[in-house]
Design an enzyme around this catalytic site. Structure first.
Site, PDB file in Angstrom:
ATOM      1  N   LYS A  16      21.889  12.439   6.079  1.00  0.00           N
ATOM      2  CA  LYS A  16      22.759  13.570   5.747  1.00  0.00           C
ATOM      3  C   LYS A  16      22.405  14.068   4.369  1.00  0.00           C
ATOM      4  O   LYS A  16      21.894  13.311   3.534  1.00  0.00           O
ATOM      5  CB  LYS A  16      24.232  13.147   5.761  1.00  0.00           C
TER       6      LYS A  16
HETATM    7  N1  GLU Z   1      25.627  18.325  11.326  1.00  0.00           N
HETATM    8  C1  GLU Z   1      25.675  18.042  12.727  1.00  0.00           C
HETATM    9  C2  GLU Z   1      26.335  16.699  12.984  1.00  0.00           C
HETATM   10  O1  GLU Z   1      27.111  16.244  12.172  1.00  0.00           O
HETATM   11  C3  GLU Z   1      24.328  18.211  13.413  1.00  0.00           C
HETATM   12  C4  GLU Z   1      23.229  17.319  12.929  1.00  0.00           C
HETATM   13  C5  GLU Z   1      21.879  17.677  13.554  1.00  0.00           C
HETATM   14  O2  GLU Z   1      21.826  18.542  14.417  1.00  0.00           O
HETATM   15  O3  GLU Z   1      20.895  17.074  13.145  1.00  0.00           O
HETATM   16  O4  GLU Z   1      26.168  16.121  14.018  1.00  0.00           O
END
Ligand code: GLU
Length: 423
Positions: A113
């Site tokens: 993240k």
């Molecule tokens: N931010 C989204 C999540 O929390 C998508 C992450 C992604 O597609 O890599 O799942």
């Protein structure tokens, strides 16, 4: 167990929440000490402080993070968040949740993240572009199409992903579409990606209703957060006959027990920047929204919204976690005792990363799918994953979060055992 992994931190700290959830299941699985400790730590963390020229000529220094939690199952995957409340602990928690999310739905990814501490709503488009390009440059050493692939999250959009792709590609000297997902369609984005998270919430809610003997046709729904996840989950549930009675965003909520037209609310929000003031509705606060009697509650905003203080007052049958980490471990305990089914974030909102995976595969192969292909494959993975988690829940007489964590953590632990420890 290391001190760090069990350290007591202030209440509702997301990283503390994530560690509590993990430790609970590590106990259930009786994970070996070394494996347990290995997975309790983020693999690597990068914090960057970088300057951005603002439109008024001043220079502001922003702080950003990118955390890779686990590389056991493959390259790391996870979104980038722009929000004033971003902290390293929040990014750590979100990265760990991505590891479990990718694992539980069977993707070949570890979790990551990123986040930048900024009030994204106050930035102009030009400032947002300069911030994005500089942040991307700063974290480039740990990004790549084979190693770490960002995506959108709270406060970031397909346009932000386009700037990330372009900045990374300019440094490489050639276009690298697979370095980021959630891009606009015209530069290699995937059909269905924008709707994917909300669509996944709808699919898991629909499957859970079958087990709860709850008729979705006419079921009442309340949605906290009317962004990319909540608004789409709302209109897709509405399309299946559910009655969306309350929705909210950062400025507050609206309620009409007779039901709302979620697409009309979305148009109102597009025009006025808020759901508030939608004709024929009563104003409610975000806190009140959570306690409105409804069959299905979809928290799709931020972490820790359902906590020890309000969990005893919720009047719902099913919680579908569109957000990451909306329910604290203390609240989870209360909901378990009250027999309210919680579809955990790592399962309920996995539709986004599933279609990100499809986008990555399409980018690597330069072979693109139709929207039908995307939605059919998303449906298959969501239903299969839901059924696998439900089977563990039934076998172990466990709630859905515990069952999802059992599957997710044991898949990573098994892969770790097979790979072994280097050197
Ligand atoms: N931010 C989204 C999540 O929390 C998508 C992450 C992604 O597609 O890599 O799942």
């Amino acid at each position: 167990m290391s001190e760090r992994a069990v350290a007591v931190k202030p209440k509702e700290d997301p990283w503390e929440m994530a560690l509590k959830q993990y430790n609970r299941v590590a106990d259930v699985l009786n994970l070996k000490r070394g494996i347990r400790e290995f997975l309790a730590y983020p693999r690597r963390e990068l914090t960057v402080n970088f300057p951005v020229k603002m439109d008024d000529g001043s220079v502001h220094v922003f702080t950003g993070h990118r955390v890779h939690h686990s590389t056991v199952l493959g390259p790391t995957k996870g979104g980038i968040r722009y929000h004033p409340d971003v902290t390293l602990n929040e990014v750590r928690a979100l990265a760990m949740w991505m590891s479990w999310k990718c694992s539980v739905v069977g993707l070949p990814y570890g979790g990551a993240k990123g986040g930048v501490v900024c009030d994204h709503k106050k930035l102009s488009m030009a400032e947002m572009e300069r911030l994005t390009r500089r942040y991307t440059t700063e974290i480039t050493p740990i990004l790549s199409a084979e190693g770490d692939i960002p995506a959108p999250d709270v406060g970031t959009t397909p346009q932000v992903m386009a700037w990330i792709m372009d900045t990374y590609s300019m440094h490489k000297g050639y276009s690298v579409p697979a370095v980021v997902t959630g891009k606009p369609i015209n530069i290699g984005g995937s059909y269905g990606r924008v709707e994917a998270t909300g669509r996944g919430c709808m699919i898991t809610a629909r499957e859970a209703c079958k087990h709860l003997d709850l008729n979705l046709n006419g079921a009442t729904v309340a949605v906290q957060g009317y962004g990319n996840v909540g608004s789409i989950a709302a209109y897709l549930l509405h399309d299946l006959g559910a009655k969306v009675i309350a929705v909210s965003d950062t400025s507050g909520g609206i309620y009409n027990p007779k039901g709302l037209d979620p697409r009309a609310v979305l148009r109102h929000k597009d025009q006025t920047k808020s759901v508030k003031g939608f004709p024929g509705t009563e104003a409610v606060t975000n806190e009140e929204l959570l306690e409105i009697p409804c069959d299905i509650l979809v928290p799709s905003a931020l972490e820790g919204q359902i906590n020890g203080d309000n969990a005893g007052r919720l009047k719902t049958r099913l919680i579908v976690e569109g957000a990451n980490g909306p329910t604290s471990p203390e609240a989870d305990e209360i909901l378990r005792e009250r027999g309210i089914m919680v579809l955990p974030d790592i399962l309920a909102n996995a539709g986004g990363v599933i279609v990100s995976y499809f986008e990555w595969v399409q980018g690597l192969q330069q072979f693109f799918w139709t929207e039908e292909d995307v939605n059919r494959n998303l449906e298959a993975i969501m239903v299969r994953s839901f059924n696998q988690v439900m089977a563990v829940a039934q076998e172990r007489k466990a709630d859905m979060r515990t069952a999802a964590y059992i599957r997710a953590v044991s898949r990573v632990a098994d892969a770790l055992m097979t790979r072994g420890i280097y050197p």
